[in-house]
Each structure stands twice: as C-alpha cells, then as structure tokens.
Design an enzyme around this catalytic site. Structure first.
Site, PDB file in Angstrom:
ATOM      1  N   ARG A  50      -6.885   3.227   0.691  1.00  0.00           N
ATOM      2  CA  ARG A  50      -6.703   3.156   2.137  1.00  0.00           C
ATOM      3  C   ARG A  50      -7.438   4.318   2.799  1.00  0.00           C
ATOM      4  NH1 ARG A  50      -2.062   2.002  -0.517  1.00  0.00           N
ATOM      5  NH2 ARG A  50      -1.103   0.000  -0.053  1.00  0.00           N
ATOM      6  N   LYS A  75       1.451   4.716  -0.064  1.00  0.00           N
ATOM      7  CA  LYS A  75       2.251   3.864   0.810  1.00  0.00           C
ATOM      8  C   LYS A  75       3.458   3.266   0.093  1.00  0.00           C
ATOM      9  CE  LYS A  75       1.755  -0.060   3.955  1.00  0.00           C
ATOM     10  NZ  LYS A  75       0.827  -1.057   4.490  1.00  0.00           N
ATOM     11  N   HIS A 141     -10.130  -0.977   7.398  1.00  0.00           N
ATOM     12  CA  HIS A 141      -9.225  -1.543   6.385  1.00  0.00           C
ATOM     13  C   HIS A 141      -9.859  -2.743   5.672  1.00  0.00           C
ATOM     14  CE1 HIS A 141      -5.335  -1.829   4.461  1.00  0.00           C
ATOM     15  NE2 HIS A 141      -5.368  -3.131   4.630  1.00  0.00           N
ATOM     16  N   ARG A 144     -11.062  -2.360   2.110  1.00  0.00           N
ATOM     17  CA  ARG A 144     -10.085  -2.607   1.033  1.00  0.00           C
ATOM     18  C   ARG A 144     -10.123  -4.077   0.619  1.00  0.00           C
ATOM     19  NH1 ARG A 144      -5.617  -0.179  -1.360  1.00  0.00           N
ATOM     20  NH2 ARG A 144      -3.640  -1.280  -1.201  1.00  0.00           N
ATOM     21  N   HIS A 167      -0.776  -2.079  -5.549  1.00  0.00           N
ATOM     22  CA  HIS A 167       0.175  -3.098  -5.099  1.00  0.00           C
ATOM     23  C   HIS A 167       1.292  -3.249  -6.126  1.00  0.00           C
ATOM     24  CE1 HIS A 167      -3.228  -5.114  -2.618  1.00  0.00           C
ATOM     25  NE2 HIS A 167      -2.601  -4.203  -1.916  1.00  0.00           N
ATOM     26  N   TYR A 176      -5.221  -9.853  -0.488  1.00  0.00           N
ATOM     27  CA  TYR A 176      -6.381  -8.991  -0.285  1.00  0.00           C
ATOM     28  C   TYR A 176      -7.659  -9.537  -0.907  1.00  0.00           C
ATOM     29  CZ  TYR A 176      -4.160  -5.019   1.930  1.00  0.00           C
ATOM     30  OH  TYR A 176      -3.531  -4.202   2.825  1.00  0.00           O
TER      31      TYR A 176
END
Length: 197
Positions: A50, A75, A141, A144, A167, A176
């Site tokens: 990120r 995150k 973003h 990513r 993740h 994604y």
C-alpha cells in the site's frame, strides 16, 4: 431475521495498468524531477504494498543483503516481509550510500515539513507523471491491483498472492487480481488444445 436480505457487497474497482500503459508510466516517473517518485512506484509495483506502507518505510526495516523490507504495522495487524528486487533494489542500494545518518526515513519530507515524521508528498509528481503518460482514471491504489493482476496472469497461485499482498482471505485477493482479456483468451485457447477442440 430470515426475511432480512443481505446487502450486496460492491464488486470493487477494476483498474490496473495495461501492457501498453505500464512502460509509459514508468518512463514518465523516471523523467520526473522528483527523485522519490520512481522508487516509490517501483516498490509499489514489485511488492503490492500500500502507499502508506511504501512511504512510511524506515531504513531499519530494510535488509539490502537479504533483499527484503519488513512491515510491522500493517492494515491487517500481521507483520509481513516484502521482496525488494530489480530496479527498486538498485535504487535503494545507491540511496543507502548517501542517506542522512540522523534520518531513518526512506522518503523524508522536505526541509519545510511540519513534523519530524513527515514523508515526501508525491501527489503533484504522481499526477504529472500520469498526465505525461496519458493515463486516465488511475489512482495510486490501482498499482496494488496491477501487481495482483500481473501475478495472476503469470500463474502465481492465489495463496502466494495473498501472502505477498498481506490478505488474510483468498476472497480479498480475488478482488484485487484481474485477468486481461488477452490472458483469458490464452487460457481458453490452452484449454481448447488440451480438450482437442
């Protein structure tokens, strides 16, 4: 509660750099007067990290011999290790030779920063690079998404992608990673050959 319908979850944004856009964006970043832009974009693309993870990197997190950067504050709350490869590794090696001893930030803010922890602001150079590369409707973003999509098109497993992207679920990884239309044709063509069709 049996009669209460679940809210439909958004399918998310589907935008990643095409094979034509990627070299144009990298060329525009390299042509930028901002010395941090190219490194930040290369790290984002090669790791899937990120923007906040890239921009808040400290030299103590980086091991140039092992070619890794360790993220402790992520995150999802789980530490993860990013590979540092290619041009990003070479730029970091060069930058490590001339970095300030008293400043641990990889991307320190300029001398007029209001905080000692402030990092470089890449908003203006990023927008300028996108304009120069003639790339529309693309956010930071989306880098990513680009990483995940190119991994998927290269045959990287969902589990491996999830580990690199940080993740906790494969469902998030699937949101994604996107296959280009050309890649879906290649896959279908391979299936047809295998089936003798």
């Amino acid at each position: 509660m049996t009669r209460v319908a679940k809210l439909k979850e958004s399918s998310g944004r589907v935008r990643y750099l095409t094979e034509q856009e990627l070299p144009k964006l990298l060329a525009a970043c390299r042509a930028s007067k901002n010395k941090d832009l190219t490194l930040a974009v290369l790290l984002a693309l090669s790791t899937g990290a990120r923007q906040s993870e890239v921009m808040s990197l400290r030299w103590r997190q980086i091991d140039l011999k092992a070619q890794t950067a360790t993220l402790y504050d992520t995150k999802n709350g789980t530490a993860r290790t990013l590979p540092i490869v290619g041009d990003a590794l070479e730029i970091l090696k060069d930058r490590a030779k001339v970095r300030k001893i008293d400043d641990d930030r990889v991307f320190p803010a300029g001398p007029r920063a209001k905080s000692e922890d402030a990092v470089a602001d890449l908003r203006a150079p990023w927008e300028a690079a996108l304009a120069k590369a003639d790339i529309a409707d693309f956010h930071w973003h989306d880098l990513r998404h680009t990483t995940a999509s190119y991994m998927a098109m290269s045959g990287v497993s969902q589990l491996e992608m999830a580990k690199l992207l940080g993740h906790k679920t494969l469902a998030m990884t699937m949101r994604y990673s996107h296959l280009s239309p050309q890649r879906t044709i290649e896959l279908a063509d391979g299936l047809a050959r295998r089936l003798g069709l």
